[in-house]
Design a protein around this motif. Sequence first.
Motif, PDB file in Angstrom:
ATOM      1  N   LYS A  95      38.456  42.406  33.631  1.00 22.51           N
ATOM      2  CA  LYS A  95      38.620  42.357  34.926  1.00 22.51           C
ATOM      3  C   LYS A  95      37.989  40.996  35.772  1.00 22.51           C
ATOM      4  O   LYS A  95      38.676  40.204  36.339  1.00 22.51           O
ATOM      5  CB  LYS A  95      38.146  43.579  35.571  1.00 22.51           C
ATOM      6  CG  LYS A  95      38.526  43.528  37.217  1.00 22.51           C
ATOM      7  CD  LYS A  95      39.993  43.382  37.651  1.00 22.51           C
ATOM      8  CE  LYS A  95      40.287  43.795  39.187  1.00 22.51           C
ATOM      9  NZ  LYS A  95      41.629  43.846  39.426  1.00 22.51           N
ATOM     10  N   LEU A  96      36.777  40.943  35.306  1.00 26.38           N
ATOM     11  CA  LEU A  96      36.240  39.552  35.728  1.00 26.38           C
ATOM     12  C   LEU A  96      36.933  38.459  35.369  1.00 26.38           C
ATOM     13  O   LEU A  96      37.167  37.489  36.197  1.00 26.38           O
ATOM     14  CB  LEU A  96      34.684  39.564  35.528  1.00 26.38           C
ATOM     15  CG  LEU A  96      33.923  38.652  35.895  1.00 26.38           C
ATOM     16  CD1 LEU A  96      33.870  38.759  37.758  1.00 26.38           C
ATOM     17  CD2 LEU A  96      32.273  38.737  35.414  1.00 26.38           C
ATOM     18  N   ARG A  98      40.215  37.955  34.780  1.00 30.61           N
ATOM     19  CA  ARG A  98      41.453  38.033  35.694  1.00 30.61           C
ATOM     20  C   ARG A  98      41.091  37.469  37.011  1.00 30.61           C
ATOM     21  O   ARG A  98      41.762  36.775  37.362  1.00 30.61           O
ATOM     22  CB  ARG A  98      42.008  39.284  35.657  1.00 30.61           C
ATOM     23  CG  ARG A  98      42.750  39.653  34.284  1.00 30.61           C
ATOM     24  CD  ARG A  98      43.655  40.879  34.307  1.00 30.61           C
ATOM     25  NE  ARG A  98      43.184  41.985  34.950  1.00 30.61           N
ATOM     26  CZ  ARG A  98      42.621  43.140  34.267  1.00 30.61           C
ATOM     27  NH1 ARG A  98      42.194  43.005  33.163  1.00 30.61           N
ATOM     28  NH2 ARG A  98      42.167  44.203  34.910  1.00 30.61           N
ATOM     29  N   ILE A  99      39.754  37.922  37.754  1.00 28.24           N
ATOM     30  CA  ILE A  99      39.815  37.451  38.773  1.00 28.24           C
ATOM     31  C   ILE A  99      39.343  36.016  38.814  1.00 28.24           C
ATOM     32  O   ILE A  99      39.846  35.330  39.772  1.00 28.24           O
ATOM     33  CB  ILE A  99      38.661  38.245  39.502  1.00 28.24           C
ATOM     34  CG1 ILE A  99      38.903  39.751  39.565  1.00 28.24           C
ATOM     35  CG2 ILE A  99      37.942  37.798  40.944  1.00 28.24           C
ATOM     36  CD1 ILE A  99      37.731  40.729  39.983  1.00 28.24           C
ATOM     37  N   GLU A 100      38.532  35.752  37.904  1.00 29.22           N
ATOM     38  CA  GLU A 100      38.293  34.255  37.826  1.00 29.22           C
ATOM     39  C   GLU A 100      39.670  33.305  37.772  1.00 29.22           C
ATOM     40  O   GLU A 100      39.553  32.287  38.430  1.00 29.22           O
ATOM     41  CB  GLU A 100      37.426  33.984  36.469  1.00 29.22           C
ATOM     42  CG  GLU A 100      37.154  32.676  36.278  1.00 29.22           C
ATOM     43  CD  GLU A 100      36.027  32.385  35.103  1.00 29.22           C
ATOM     44  OE1 GLU A 100      35.522  31.490  35.113  1.00 29.22           O
ATOM     45  OE2 GLU A 100      36.449  32.895  34.002  1.00 29.22           O
ATOM     46  N   ARG A 102      42.653  34.040  38.715  1.00 27.09           N
ATOM     47  CA  ARG A 102      43.070  34.339  39.656  1.00 27.09           C
ATOM     48  C   ARG A 102      42.693  33.381  40.950  1.00 27.09           C
ATOM     49  O   ARG A 102      43.287  32.680  41.521  1.00 27.09           O
ATOM     50  CB  ARG A 102      43.491  35.782  40.163  1.00 27.09           C
ATOM     51  CG  ARG A 102      44.231  35.733  41.613  1.00 27.09           C
ATOM     52  CD  ARG A 102      44.469  37.418  41.873  1.00 27.09           C
ATOM     53  NE  ARG A 102      42.994  37.675  42.465  1.00 27.09           N
ATOM     54  CZ  ARG A 102      42.394  38.785  42.089  1.00 27.09           C
ATOM     55  NH1 ARG A 102      43.075  39.687  41.275  1.00 27.09           N
ATOM     56  NH2 ARG A 102      41.390  39.271  42.709  1.00 27.09           N
ATOM     57  N   ALA A 103      41.403  33.595  40.975  1.00 25.09           N
ATOM     58  CA  ALA A 103      40.591  33.025  42.077  1.00 25.09           C
ATOM     59  C   ALA A 103      40.257  31.511  41.929  1.00 25.09           C
ATOM     60  O   ALA A 103      40.473  30.601  42.877  1.00 25.09           O
ATOM     61  CB  ALA A 103      39.520  33.601  42.535  1.00 25.09           C
TER      62      ALA A 103
END
Length: 110
Positions: A95-96, A98-100, A102-103
């Motif tokens: 998840k981290l 994917r967030i990285e 995306r952001a």
Amino acid sequence: MADEAAWDVIDRLAAWLDRGNRVGGEMQTVLQILKISEEAGEVAEAVIGAIGQNPRKGFSHTWTDVQEELCDVIVTAMVALTRVTPDARAVFAEKLERIERRALGEGVQG
């Protein structure tokens, strides 16, 4: 503390909570998830106290208190994640990532 060491502590905390718990199974998981909300409320109380927004209490907390309460939210959420999945470490890492992506975009280097 390295990521794996932190997760080892979380596993030991979850086991400690299991030993003192009066309920088990799905109810234990639900209660652990609800505990996140309780801890988040303590963050809100600390922020309000740090900025002196409660006229009755004034400046009742510090930003150090806010930091401590935020850590409690993180730890509580990590324990809750271990209750939801035996693969909590991998689920969180994925998840981290994917967030990285995306952001911060593809190809981000530390």
